[in-house]
Design an enzyme around this catalytic site. Structure first.
Site, PDB file in Angstrom:
ATOM      1  N   LYS A 113       0.808  -1.224   0.000  1.00 27.63           N
ATOM      2  CA  LYS A 113       0.000   0.000   0.000  1.00 27.63           C
ATOM      3  C   LYS A 113       0.839   1.270   0.000  1.00 27.63           C
ATOM      4  CE  LYS A 113      -4.419  -1.493   1.813  1.00 27.63           C
ATOM      5  NZ  LYS A 113      -5.464  -1.245   2.796  1.00 27.63           N
ATOM      6  N   LYS A 195      -5.331 -10.724  -6.153  1.00 22.80           N
ATOM      7  CA  LYS A 195      -6.555 -11.031  -5.404  1.00 22.80           C
ATOM      8  C   LYS A 195      -7.655 -10.018  -5.726  1.00 22.80           C
ATOM      9  CE  LYS A 195      -5.823  -8.331  -1.311  1.00 22.80           C
ATOM     10  NZ  LYS A 195      -5.611  -8.084   0.065  1.00 22.80           N
ATOM     11  N   LYS A 198     -11.254  -4.531  -3.089  1.00 25.03           N
ATOM     12  CA  LYS A 198     -12.230  -3.444  -3.169  1.00 25.03           C
ATOM     13  C   LYS A 198     -11.738  -2.312  -4.055  1.00 25.03           C
ATOM     14  CE  LYS A 198     -13.982  -4.223   1.497  1.00 25.03           C
ATOM     15  NZ  LYS A 198     -13.193  -4.279   2.738  1.00 25.03           N
TER      16      LYS A 198
HETATM   17  P1  TYM Z   1     -10.566  -6.341   4.690  1.00 22.45           P
HETATM   18  O1  TYM Z   1     -11.608  -5.346   5.074  1.00 22.45           O
HETATM   19  O2  TYM Z   1      -9.627  -6.017   3.607  1.00 22.45           O
HETATM   20  O3  TYM Z   1     -11.224  -7.720   4.311  1.00 22.45           O
HETATM   21  C1  TYM Z   1     -12.188  -8.323   5.142  1.00 22.45           C
HETATM   22  C2  TYM Z   1     -12.055  -9.836   5.075  1.00 22.45           C
HETATM   23  O4  TYM Z   1     -12.174 -10.286   3.722  1.00 22.45           O
HETATM   24  C3  TYM Z   1     -11.080 -11.103   3.384  1.00 22.45           C
HETATM   25  N1  TYM Z   1     -10.734 -10.915   1.960  1.00 22.45           N
HETATM   26  C4  TYM Z   1     -10.629 -11.917   1.098  1.00 22.45           C
HETATM   27  N2  TYM Z   1     -10.763 -13.252   1.228  1.00 22.45           N
HETATM   28  C5  TYM Z   1     -10.587 -14.014   0.125  1.00 22.45           C
HETATM   29  N3  TYM Z   1     -10.286 -13.493  -1.102  1.00 22.45           N
HETATM   30  C6  TYM Z   1     -10.125 -12.167  -1.276  1.00 22.45           C
HETATM   31  N4  TYM Z   1      -9.841 -11.670  -2.475  1.00 22.45           N
HETATM   32  C7  TYM Z   1     -10.291 -11.313  -0.155  1.00 22.45           C
HETATM   33  N5  TYM Z   1     -10.229  -9.964   0.024  1.00 22.45           N
HETATM   34  C8  TYM Z   1     -10.495  -9.744   1.326  1.00 22.45           C
HETATM   35  C9  TYM Z   1      -9.944 -10.630   4.275  1.00 22.45           C
HETATM   36  O5  TYM Z   1      -8.956 -11.621   4.420  1.00 22.45           O
HETATM   37  C10 TYM Z   1     -10.689 -10.333   5.553  1.00 22.45           C
HETATM   38  O6  TYM Z   1     -10.871 -11.513   6.308  1.00 22.45           O
HETATM   39  N6  TYM Z   1      -7.072  -5.873   8.186  1.00 22.45           N
HETATM   40  C11 TYM Z   1      -8.388  -6.440   7.934  1.00 22.45           C
HETATM   41  C12 TYM Z   1      -9.473  -5.889   8.819  1.00 22.45           C
HETATM   42  C13 TYM Z   1      -9.272  -6.082  10.289  1.00 22.45           C
HETATM   43  C14 TYM Z   1      -9.356  -7.306  10.996  1.00 22.45           C
HETATM   44  C15 TYM Z   1      -9.164  -6.984  12.363  1.00 22.45           C
HETATM   45  C16 TYM Z   1      -9.570  -8.625  10.600  1.00 22.45           C
HETATM   46  C17 TYM Z   1      -9.025  -5.094  11.203  1.00 22.45           C
HETATM   47  N7  TYM Z   1      -8.985  -5.627  12.445  1.00 22.45           N
HETATM   48  C18 TYM Z   1      -9.148  -7.961  13.353  1.00 22.45           C
HETATM   49  C19 TYM Z   1      -9.557  -9.618  11.606  1.00 22.45           C
HETATM   50  C20 TYM Z   1      -9.368  -9.278  12.944  1.00 22.45           C
HETATM   51  C21 TYM Z   1      -8.734  -6.100   6.496  1.00 22.45           C
HETATM   52  O7  TYM Z   1      -8.205  -5.231   5.897  1.00 22.45           O
HETATM   53  O8  TYM Z   1      -9.760  -6.803   6.002  1.00 22.45           O
END
Ligand code: TYM
Length: 332
Positions: A113, A195, A198
């Site tokens: 990022k 991957k 968003k």
């Molecule tokens: P975020 O908001 O990017 O994504 C949320 C969840 O979706 C999963 N994910 C995917 N899984 C499979 N294929 C994909 N292409 C894909 N894109 C996203 C992510 O693995 C995630 O499970 N840092 C985290 C948010 C967070 C968090 C936490 C998660 C903040 N605090 C505490 C767990 C526990 C994030 O950016 O997720």
């Protein structure tokens, strides 16, 4: 009963990767674990491109609505907004004094990022995984259901918890990441070597959870595959077809080998149409439920207020214990 914690950022509309990598497991874990789910709005403000105040506010409510639509049940699970609890930011500070500059600089998501952004990268983006560690550790979570891309972040949370416990005494439970058997890494339909995300440059490669059936069908029809016209699973040599097989496995609950047998000898056109149909079938009830819930935003905010109260009942004592362990004089 074991405890589960996970979160999602209100940045951009949720897509098939979020659904299959995270939400599907969240929903099923509710049957046999105590679940806590969080809309992590403080994380979403670390990337300036996504930070328009009015958009952030509406996306936060929309994401909570999406979680309910997908099947998060507020009578069994705690659903809340991260910024409603000051404990997360406060615990982050304690962890900032335990986490190392070197380990944060090496985090793969920070490197991705921040690439090409030079000195303008926010300190918040750098500190992002420390806030994530606070999210998880404040709740003594045993398991964190996430997609594969979060593996390093959960490992870091574990390391921070372990280091804190070693230095100041046993306060935190060390969590482990859990991934779904299929769908842990959903790839972009236009570029199956990256991957689904968003913030991808082309909408054509991303299937949104709330896309209508026509859009879903169109996106799968134009999904990039290869020219050898054989349906088999090989992520390296056939990333496009392998991604479609994994998506179909995740939405139907069937094994990839079983699907390969069924579609052997069929053309890519037929196969893509079958994947699209299965995805539409999975998304349709979610979209309907979303529309119903979106008509009553007051009910969603009420659920979030209740969730914040339940979350605080766990997070506040943990934070107090951590502050005491560090040696901060607690107020009388
Ligand atoms: P975020 O908001 O990017 O994504 C949320 C969840 O979706 C999963 N994910 C995917 N899984 C499979 N294929 C994909 N292409 C894909 N894109 C996203 C992510 O693995 C995630 O499970 N840092 C985290 C948010 C967070 C968090 C936490 C998660 C903040 N605090 C505490 C767990 C526990 C994030 O950016 O997720």
């Amino acid at each position: 009963m074991r405890r589960v914690f996970s979160g999602m950022q209100p940045s951009g509309e949720p897509h098939l990767g979020n659904l299959l990598g995270a939400w599907v497991s969240w929903v099923s874990l509710q049957d046999d674990a105590e679940c806590i789910f969080c809309v992590v709005d403080l994380h979403a403000i670390t990337s300036p491109a996504e930070h328009d105040p009015a958009t952030l506010r509406s996306r936060t409510l929309q994401l909570a609505t999406g979680m309910l639509a997908v099947g998060i049940d507020p009578s069994r699970s705690t659903l809340f907004v991260q910024s409603h609890l000051h404990e997360h930011a406060e615990c982050t500070w304690l962890f900032n004094c335990v986490a190392g500059f070197g380990e944060l600089r090496k985090m793969p998501q920070f490197r991705e990022k921040s690439e090409g952004r030079g000195e303008s990268v926010s300190a918040g983006l750098f500190d992002y995984p420390v806030l994530q560690a606070a999210d998880i550790l404040l709740y003594h979570a045993d398991e964190v259901p996430v997609g594969e891309d979060q593996r390093h972040h959960i490992e870091l949370a574990r390391d921070i918890g372990q280091r804190f416990n070693h230095r100041f005494g046993e306060v935190f439970t060390l969590p482990k990441a859990v991934h779904p058997p299929a769908g842990a890494r959903v790839m972009d339909l236009q570029d199956p070597t990256v991957k689904m995300s968003k913030s991808a440059s082309s909408e054509k490669g991303i299937v949104r959870v709330l896309d209508d059936p026509d859009r879903v069908v169109k996106k799968f029809r134009s999904a990039v595959t290869d020219s050898d016209a054989v349906i088999r699973h090989d992520r390296e040599a056939k990333p496009g077809v392998s991604n479609l097989l994994e998506i179909l496995a995740a939405v139907t609950g069937r094994g990839v080998d079983d699907l390969v047998d069924e579609y052997a000898g069929q053309g890519y056109g037929t196969f893509k149409a079958a994947v699209a149909e299965a995805v539409v079938e999975r998304l349709t009830p979610i979209r309907r439920r979303y529309d119903e819930l979106a008509d009553d935003p007051g009910e969603v905010t009420r659920i979030l207020a209740d969730g914040a109260q339940r979350a605080r009942a766990i997070a506040a004592p943990t934070l107090r214990e951590a502050k005491e362990a560090v040696g901060l004089l607690l107020p009388a």
